[in-house]
Design a protein around this motif. Structure first.
Motif, PDB file in Angstrom:
ATOM      1  N   UNK A 153       0.807  -1.221   0.000  1.00  0.00           N
ATOM      2  CA  UNK A 153       0.000   0.000   0.000  1.00  0.00           C
ATOM      3  C   UNK A 153       0.840   1.271   0.000  1.00  0.00           C
ATOM      4  N   UNK A 154       2.152   1.139  -0.137  1.00  0.00           N
ATOM      5  CA  UNK A 154       3.000   2.321  -0.121  1.00  0.00           C
ATOM      6  C   UNK A 154       3.974   2.293  -1.292  1.00  0.00           C
ATOM      7  N   UNK A 155       4.726   3.359  -1.405  1.00  0.00           N
ATOM      8  CA  UNK A 155       5.758   3.483  -2.429  1.00  0.00           C
ATOM      9  C   UNK A 155       7.066   3.744  -1.698  1.00  0.00           C
ATOM     10  N   UNK A 156       8.038   2.880  -1.920  1.00  0.00           N
ATOM     11  CA  UNK A 156       9.362   3.053  -1.326  1.00  0.00           C
ATOM     12  C   UNK A 156      10.208   3.823  -2.331  1.00  0.00           C
ATOM     13  N   UNK A 157      10.880   4.862  -1.869  1.00  0.00           N
ATOM     14  CA  UNK A 157      11.725   5.660  -2.760  1.00  0.00           C
ATOM     15  C   UNK A 157      13.176   5.285  -2.487  1.00  0.00           C
ATOM     16  N   UNK A 158      13.823   4.807  -3.549  1.00  0.00           N
ATOM     17  CA  UNK A 158      15.183   4.284  -3.468  1.00  0.00           C
ATOM     18  C   UNK A 158      16.087   5.116  -4.361  1.00  0.00           C
ATOM     19  N   UNK A 159      17.222   5.542  -3.830  1.00  0.00           N
ATOM     20  CA  UNK A 159      18.241   6.173  -4.662  1.00  0.00           C
ATOM     21  C   UNK A 159      19.262   5.098  -5.018  1.00  0.00           C
ATOM     22  N   UNK A 160      19.925   5.282  -6.153  1.00  0.00           N
ATOM     23  CA  UNK A 160      20.909   4.274  -6.540  1.00  0.00           C
ATOM     24  C   UNK A 160      22.049   4.907  -7.314  1.00  0.00           C
ATOM     25  N   UNK A 161      23.141   4.156  -7.374  1.00  0.00           N
ATOM     26  CA  UNK A 161      24.344   4.604  -8.067  1.00  0.00           C
ATOM     27  C   UNK A 161      24.449   4.007  -9.449  1.00  0.00           C
ATOM     28  N   UNK A 162      25.682   3.851  -9.953  1.00  0.00           N
ATOM     29  CA  UNK A 162      25.888   3.318 -11.298  1.00  0.00           C
ATOM     30  C   UNK A 162      25.206   1.954 -11.470  1.00  0.00           C
ATOM     31  N   UNK A 163      24.607   1.756 -12.629  1.00  0.00           N
ATOM     32  CA  UNK A 163      23.858   0.536 -12.930  1.00  0.00           C
ATOM     33  C   UNK A 163      24.721  -0.396 -13.771  1.00  0.00           C
ATOM     34  N   UNK A 164      24.812  -1.646 -13.335  1.00  0.00           N
ATOM     35  CA  UNK A 164      25.497  -2.671 -14.117  1.00  0.00           C
ATOM     36  C   UNK A 164      24.447  -3.507 -14.825  1.00  0.00           C
ATOM     37  N   UNK A 165      24.540  -3.550 -16.144  1.00  0.00           N
ATOM     38  CA  UNK A 165      23.631  -4.351 -16.957  1.00  0.00           C
ATOM     39  C   UNK A 165      24.336  -5.648 -17.328  1.00  0.00           C
ATOM     40  N   UNK A 166      23.685  -6.773 -17.059  1.00  0.00           N
ATOM     41  CA  UNK A 166      24.223  -8.076 -17.425  1.00  0.00           C
ATOM     42  C   UNK A 166      23.256  -8.716 -18.413  1.00  0.00           C
ATOM     43  N   UNK A 167      23.719  -8.883 -19.643  1.00  0.00           N
ATOM     44  CA  UNK A 167      22.894  -9.467 -20.704  1.00  0.00           C
ATOM     45  C   UNK A 167      22.789 -10.976 -20.503  1.00  0.00           C
ATOM     46  N   UNK A 168      21.865 -11.603 -21.216  1.00  0.00           N
ATOM     47  CA  UNK A 168      21.649 -13.045 -21.124  1.00  0.00           C
ATOM     48  C   UNK A 168      22.913 -13.832 -21.468  1.00  0.00           C
ATOM     49  N   UNK A 169      23.778 -13.277 -22.329  1.00  0.00           N
ATOM     50  CA  UNK A 169      25.013 -13.969 -22.709  1.00  0.00           C
ATOM     51  C   UNK A 169      26.141 -13.756 -21.699  1.00  0.00           C
ATOM     52  N   UNK A 170      25.865 -13.013 -20.622  1.00  0.00           N
ATOM     53  CA  UNK A 170      26.863 -12.780 -19.580  1.00  0.00           C
ATOM     54  C   UNK A 170      27.681 -11.519 -19.753  1.00  0.00           C
ATOM     55  N   UNK A 171      27.567 -10.842 -20.878  1.00  0.00           N
ATOM     56  CA  UNK A 171      28.312  -9.600 -21.090  1.00  0.00           C
ATOM     57  C   UNK A 171      27.743  -8.510 -20.186  1.00  0.00           C
ATOM     58  N   UNK A 172      28.609  -7.599 -19.757  1.00  0.00           N
ATOM     59  CA  UNK A 172      28.178  -6.537 -18.855  1.00  0.00           C
ATOM     60  C   UNK A 172      28.560  -5.167 -19.402  1.00  0.00           C
ATOM     61  N   UNK A 173      27.806  -4.188 -18.957  1.00  0.00           N
ATOM     62  CA  UNK A 173      28.119  -2.787 -19.247  1.00  0.00           C
ATOM     63  C   UNK A 173      27.624  -1.974 -18.050  1.00  0.00           C
ATOM     64  N   UNK A 174      28.177  -0.792 -17.915  1.00  0.00           N
ATOM     65  CA  UNK A 174      27.811   0.068 -16.792  1.00  0.00           C
ATOM     66  C   UNK A 174      27.210   1.364 -17.293  1.00  0.00           C
ATOM     67  N   UNK A 175      26.134   1.778 -16.639  1.00  0.00           N
ATOM     68  CA  UNK A 175      25.475   3.044 -16.950  1.00  0.00           C
ATOM     69  C   UNK A 175      25.661   3.947 -15.744  1.00  0.00           C
ATOM     70  N   UNK A 176      26.425   5.000 -15.895  1.00  0.00           N
ATOM     71  CA  UNK A 176      26.641   5.963 -14.813  1.00  0.00           C
ATOM     72  C   UNK A 176      26.152   7.322 -15.302  1.00  0.00           C
ATOM     73  N   UNK A 177      25.126   7.810 -14.676  1.00  0.00           N
ATOM     74  CA  UNK A 177      24.520   9.070 -15.091  1.00  0.00           C
ATOM     75  C   UNK A 177      24.750  10.116 -14.013  1.00  0.00           C
ATOM     76  N   UNK A 178      25.201  11.281 -14.452  1.00  0.00           N
ATOM     77  CA  UNK A 178      25.358  12.397 -13.526  1.00  0.00           C
ATOM     78  C   UNK A 178      24.645  13.598 -14.103  1.00  0.00           C
ATOM     79  N   UNK A 179      23.885  14.256 -13.260  1.00  0.00           N
ATOM     80  CA  UNK A 179      23.220  15.489 -13.656  1.00  0.00           C
ATOM     81  C   UNK A 179      23.573  16.553 -12.647  1.00  0.00           C
ATOM     82  N   UNK A 180      23.342  17.766 -12.999  1.00  0.00           N
ATOM     83  CA  UNK A 180      23.700  18.812 -12.060  1.00  0.00           C
ATOM     84  C   UNK A 180      22.841  20.008 -12.172  1.00  0.00           C
TER      85      UNK A 180
END
Length: 180
Positions: A153-180
């Motif tokens: 019944x609620x909404x939890x607000x979560x902050x997070x850092x750089x995102x690591x994407x892991x594809x089905x084949x096991x390859x990874x990439x990182x998404x780091x977004x900065x705004x100001x």
């Protein structure tokens, strides 16, 4: 209005007692929220099949049919539309202290800057005030991402850092977004 959309009222009307610095921070926070929301759409935030937060590792995980996204996470707080309240993570006994550092940073900033209203553990809030609190928290903590996580019944607000994407084949990439 959605929890992360720009307020329809100007900052001066959202909190009549806000001083100039706080009003400026609110506008900056709203801009950050808008930029972060758009930027994180590029990897699929908001379209995952499921999400999980492991408090022991501090990682949030989003599962998609073709990939998994993970990121270090912090919990800001939770908004309950039913009870009309916002509860900061540092005041929620079900949240490990290690995951409430961002919420504590907001409280510490509020106390140091004469904004005691932002340091109350639980606040009566509608969706607009919850959005305002989130925008200020994103600005104060300089969060790189945030997630509006449905939780019963609620909404939890979560902050997070750089995102690591892991594809089905096991390859990874990182998404780091900065705004100001």
């Amino acid at each position: 209005m959605g929890l992360f959309k720009r307020a329809t009222k100007p900052a001066s009307e959202v909190r009549a007692t806000a001083d100039g610095e706080l009003a400026t921070m609110l506008l900056q926070g709203e801009n950050m929220v808008e930029q972060l929301a758009k930027a994180h759409l590029t990897w699929g935030l908001g379209s995952a099949d499921r999400w999980d937060l492991d408090q022991t590792t501090g990682l949030i995980t989003w599962s998609f049919p073709d990939k998994v996204a993970t990121a270090p996470a912090q919990i800001l707080g939770s908004f309950s539309p039913t009870s009309g309240t916002w509860l900061w993570a540092w005041a929620n006994q079900s949240i490990l202290p290690e995951l409430s550092r961002d919420a504590l940073a907001v409280r510490d900033w509020a106390m140091a800057n004469g904004q005691e209203a932002l340091a109350r553990a639980k606040v009566e809030a509608d969706e607009q005030l919850a959005s305002t609190l989130v925008a200020l928290a994103v600005r104060i903590t300089k969060a790189r991402g945030f997630y509006r996580a449905p939780s019963g019944n609620s909404v939890v607000v979560i902050t997070f850092g750089p995102v690591t994407l892991t594809a089905a084949d096991g390859s990874t990439s990182t998404v780091a977004i900065e705004v100001g």
